[in-house]
Design a protein around this motif. Sequence first.
Motif, PDB file in Angstrom:
ATOM      1  N   ARG A 184       0.843  -1.196   0.000  1.00 14.42           N
ATOM      2  CA  ARG A 184       0.000   0.000   0.000  1.00 14.42           C
ATOM      3  C   ARG A 184       0.880   1.248   0.000  1.00 14.42           C
ATOM      4  N   VAL A 185       0.433   2.277  -0.740  1.00 15.73           N
ATOM      5  CA  VAL A 185       1.049   3.598  -0.697  1.00 15.73           C
ATOM      6  C   VAL A 185       0.112   4.485   0.114  1.00 15.73           C
ATOM      7  N   LYS A 197       9.918  18.822   7.950  1.00 15.53           N
ATOM      8  CA  LYS A 197      10.063  19.915   6.993  1.00 15.53           C
ATOM      9  C   LYS A 197       9.132  19.678   5.806  1.00 15.53           C
ATOM     10  N   LYS A 198       8.836  18.411   5.567  1.00 16.26           N
ATOM     11  CA  LYS A 198       7.920  18.059   4.487  1.00 16.26           C
ATOM     12  C   LYS A 198       6.503  18.190   5.027  1.00 16.26           C
ATOM     13  N   ARG A 199       5.607  18.778   4.240  1.00 15.69           N
ATOM     14  CA  ARG A 199       4.230  18.944   4.721  1.00 15.69           C
ATOM     15  C   ARG A 199       3.484  17.625   4.772  1.00 15.69           C
ATOM     16  N   GLU A 200       3.793  16.765   3.853  1.00 12.57           N
ATOM     17  CA  GLU A 200       3.184  15.445   3.873  1.00 12.57           C
ATOM     18  C   GLU A 200       4.253  14.422   3.522  1.00 12.57           C
ATOM     19  N   ILE A 201       4.084  13.250   4.038  1.00 10.70           N
ATOM     20  CA  ILE A 201       5.020  12.160   3.790  1.00 10.70           C
ATOM     21  C   ILE A 201       4.262  11.033   3.112  1.00 10.70           C
ATOM     22  N   TRP A 202       4.839  10.500   2.051  1.00 11.88           N
ATOM     23  CA  TRP A 202       4.284   9.350   1.359  1.00 11.88           C
ATOM     24  C   TRP A 202       5.144   8.140   1.698  1.00 11.88           C
ATOM     25  N   THR A 203       4.506   7.033   2.030  1.00 13.19           N
ATOM     26  CA  THR A 203       5.250   5.797   2.278  1.00 13.19           C
ATOM     27  C   THR A 203       4.683   4.662   1.438  1.00 13.19           C
TER      28      THR A 203
END
Length: 186
Positions: A136-137, A146-152
């Motif tokens: 899953r992403v 510092k990043k507004r959103e993080i994708w994993t």
Amino acid sequence: YSPEISAKVRVFFIASNATLALNAASYVLLRLMLVSFNMIGYFLSPYFIQKVVQKMGSSILFMQLVLDHVPAGIFWKDTNSRYLGCNKLHANAMNFQNTEDIVGKMDSDFHYSEEKLELFHDDDIKVIRNNQKLSRVTTYGNPNSKKREIWTETNKVPIQGDDGSIIGIVGLYKDITDRMHLEKQM
């Protein structure tokens, strides 16, 4: 008690969904338990137990060292979604200093939204029930970054016991935020 077994070295065994921290003091307890059940014999001599504890301790510590150098978060849970361990990257992501601190926790012990908690739990159940890998992403808002959103990108796989039954899951995730931003720009 063996003076060669350091009280600072902890070896973690996972048996029956329980974690036992084995150090110098619990070595004595293990020895007493074996004696009380008349299980001490030639093959369970103090020397043998000491050597097994040392070998397992160094093997487990080495495996933890290897996992701590993998550039991805790794965790493992029992069939009730209770954490049994993780690598250093995952411990740090969960605001823990030590990997042992996560043992016994559940996702609900952390500050996830109800939506994320439900997603994590449902994914764990699917992996356990279907005995299949799940990928899953996912995106997270992260006010501490510092990043507004993080994708994993997360992969979960079942852990099978010797008899083939599912005894837990292993999860591995990596930060793909930069890749996702590049894809959006194209």
